[in-house]
Design an enzyme around this catalytic site. Structure first.
Site, mmCIF file in Angstrom:
data_model
loop_
_atom_site.group_PDB
_atom_site.id
_atom_site.type_symbol
_atom_site.label_atom_id
_atom_site.label_comp_id
_atom_site.label_asym_id
_atom_site.label_seq_id
_atom_site.Cartn_x
_atom_site.Cartn_y
_atom_site.Cartn_z
ATOM 1 N N LYS A 68 -13.169 -68.116 60.094
ATOM 2 C CA LYS A 68 -13.462 -68.297 58.672
ATOM 3 C C LYS A 68 -14.238 -67.125 58.079
ATOM 4 O O LYS A 68 -13.985 -66.704 56.948
ATOM 5 C CB LYS A 68 -14.193 -69.621 58.489
ATOM 6 C CG LYS A 68 -14.773 -69.868 57.109
ATOM 7 C CD LYS A 68 -16.254 -69.482 56.999
ATOM 8 C CE LYS A 68 -17.105 -70.257 57.978
ATOM 9 N NZ LYS A 68 -18.543 -69.841 57.927
ATOM 10 N N GLY A 114 -20.474 -74.891 58.774
ATOM 11 C CA GLY A 114 -20.321 -76.324 58.941
ATOM 12 C C GLY A 114 -21.493 -77.126 58.405
ATOM 13 O O GLY A 114 -21.321 -78.235 57.901
ATOM 14 N N ASN A 115 -22.723 -76.547 58.490
ATOM 15 C CA ASN A 115 -23.884 -77.304 58.050
ATOM 16 C C ASN A 115 -23.898 -77.548 56.553
ATOM 17 O O ASN A 115 -24.648 -78.373 56.057
ATOM 18 C CB ASN A 115 -25.180 -76.589 58.461
ATOM 19 C CG ASN A 115 -25.429 -75.345 57.630
ATOM 20 O OD1 ASN A 115 -24.551 -74.491 57.498
ATOM 21 N ND2 ASN A 115 -26.616 -75.226 57.079
ATOM 22 N N LYS A 134 -11.120 -69.485 70.234
ATOM 23 C CA LYS A 134 -11.744 -70.145 69.088
ATOM 24 C C LYS A 134 -11.968 -71.630 69.383
ATOM 25 O O LYS A 134 -11.010 -72.388 69.570
ATOM 26 C CB LYS A 134 -10.842 -69.997 67.865
ATOM 27 C CG LYS A 134 -11.310 -70.741 66.623
ATOM 28 C CD LYS A 134 -12.422 -70.031 65.934
ATOM 29 C CE LYS A 134 -12.759 -70.698 64.616
ATOM 30 N NZ LYS A 134 -13.982 -70.118 64.037
ATOM 31 N N LYS A 157 -19.951 -63.346 62.129
ATOM 32 C CA LYS A 157 -20.601 -63.294 60.819
ATOM 33 C C LYS A 157 -21.103 -61.886 60.521
ATOM 34 O O LYS A 157 -20.880 -61.332 59.434
ATOM 35 C CB LYS A 157 -21.749 -64.307 60.753
ATOM 36 C CG LYS A 157 -21.293 -65.749 60.806
ATOM 37 C CD LYS A 157 -22.451 -66.720 60.903
ATOM 38 C CE LYS A 157 -21.978 -68.164 60.816
ATOM 39 N NZ LYS A 157 -20.957 -68.522 61.801
#
Length: 316
Positions: free
Chosen positions: A216, A20-21, A130, A278
């Site tokens: 994602k 998002g960043n 989520k 991640k």
């Protein structure tokens, strides 16, 4: 500067998953930030200059949540169709990224509306985990619960807040995989699997959308694996994966083998819904392809590629 992105896909393909960043206004709310998006385009240009063909993926949790909230306010039946909300935000964010990538690199950039297959029997459908949308107060949270949505209580900076949670089934396959491969072979930068992809299940030889949001990072790792990508890179808000994150003993982990990553995941060393997926996505990709993967911040990517920052996940 014009970057080379010639036809016939090079032997080096990088799949870059944007957190998002990389696209959001730091003040929050999911609002796209032009400066952040332009910086992301410059990163793509750097990778093209290094000789990579590039696939860009991105998140959309804040945007999906904000879009759903707006639709709920006007009583739209679309509010209950998360698959369509993912599709809408894929188009929105993809277009913003593509505009900047074309402007910075002068390379052709194509946004692929991407569907990702999940199992209809995935247990995640009965256990929403989520988070999407912004943080909510108690009144806003209660309003969502009355509309049949799931909400989780959180503690942020000592304050009690709430956030909507939705099912997040595991990705199995990418419907548009061959189209993405052809676009890469023709020399295009490809933006795909936005928001984890539009969640679909197989029905009667075809596909139909389901009410979920796919992680994602896991979808991006699957795409990288199926493309046979040379490198899988996750760009996030921290420079490296941290051991003991948020504690006085916090320290970066510069390198992890797949077996070390899997052991730490099983021990719960990383936060669920944040760093854990991640690390898991990178470990899955590296185990399957034997190629390295990398987790770092956009600002430190160049240093991380030289081994001076980030966390590199390796086969052994």
């Amino acid at each position: 500067m014009v970057y080379s992105c010639s036809p016939n896909m090079s032997k080096r393909v990088a799949v870059v998953a944007l957190g998002g960043n990389a696209i959001e206004d730091p003040s929050g709310g999911g609002k796209p930030d032009a400066a952040r998006i332009m910086f992301t385009a410059q990163i793509v240009g750097f990778l093209l200059g290094e000789g990579y063909s590039v696939v860009v993926t991105h998140g959309n949790g804040p945007q999906v949540g904000e879009l759903q909230a707006a639709l709920l306010k006007v009583g739209s039946p679309l509010a209950s169709r998360l698959d369509l909300l993912v599709a809408m935000t894929q188009g929105e964010i993809g277009q913003l990224l593509a505009e900047s990538i074309r402007s910075v690199t002068r390379a052709e950039c194509v946004v692929v509306l991407t569907s990702v297959v999940v199992s209809k029997d995935d247990p995640a459908f009965s256990k929403p985990t989520k988070p999407i949308g912004r943080y909510l107060d108690e009144v806003e949270s209660a309003a969502l619960v009355r509309q049949g949505l799931s909400v989780r209580e959180l503690r942020v900076d000592g304050h009690r807040v709430y956030r909507q949670v939705v099912p997040s089934p595991s990705p199995i396959d990418v419907v548009e995989l061959q189209a993405i491969r052809v676009l890469l072979e023709q020399g295009s930068v490809v933006i795909a699997c936005g928001g984890g992809g539009i969640p679909v299940i197989r029905v009667n030889g075809g596909f139909t959308g389901v009410n979920a949001v796919i992680d994602k990072d896991l979808a991006s790792g699957l795409l990288a694996e199926k493309l046979g990508a040379t490198f899988f890179i996750i760009l996030t808000s921290v420079d490296a994966v941290m051991m003991d994150y948020g504690r006085p003993s916090q320290r970066p982990i510069p390198r992890l083998s797949v077996s070390q990553a899997e052991r730490l995941l099983s021990e719960g060393a990383f936060e669920e819904g944040s760093m854990a997926p991640k690390v898991l996505a990178c470990a899955k990709y590296t185990r399957a392809t034997k190629n390295d993967s990398l987790i770092t911040s956009p600002e430190r990517l160049r240093d991380a590629l030289k081994g001076f920052a980030g966390t590199r996940i390796v086969e052994a």
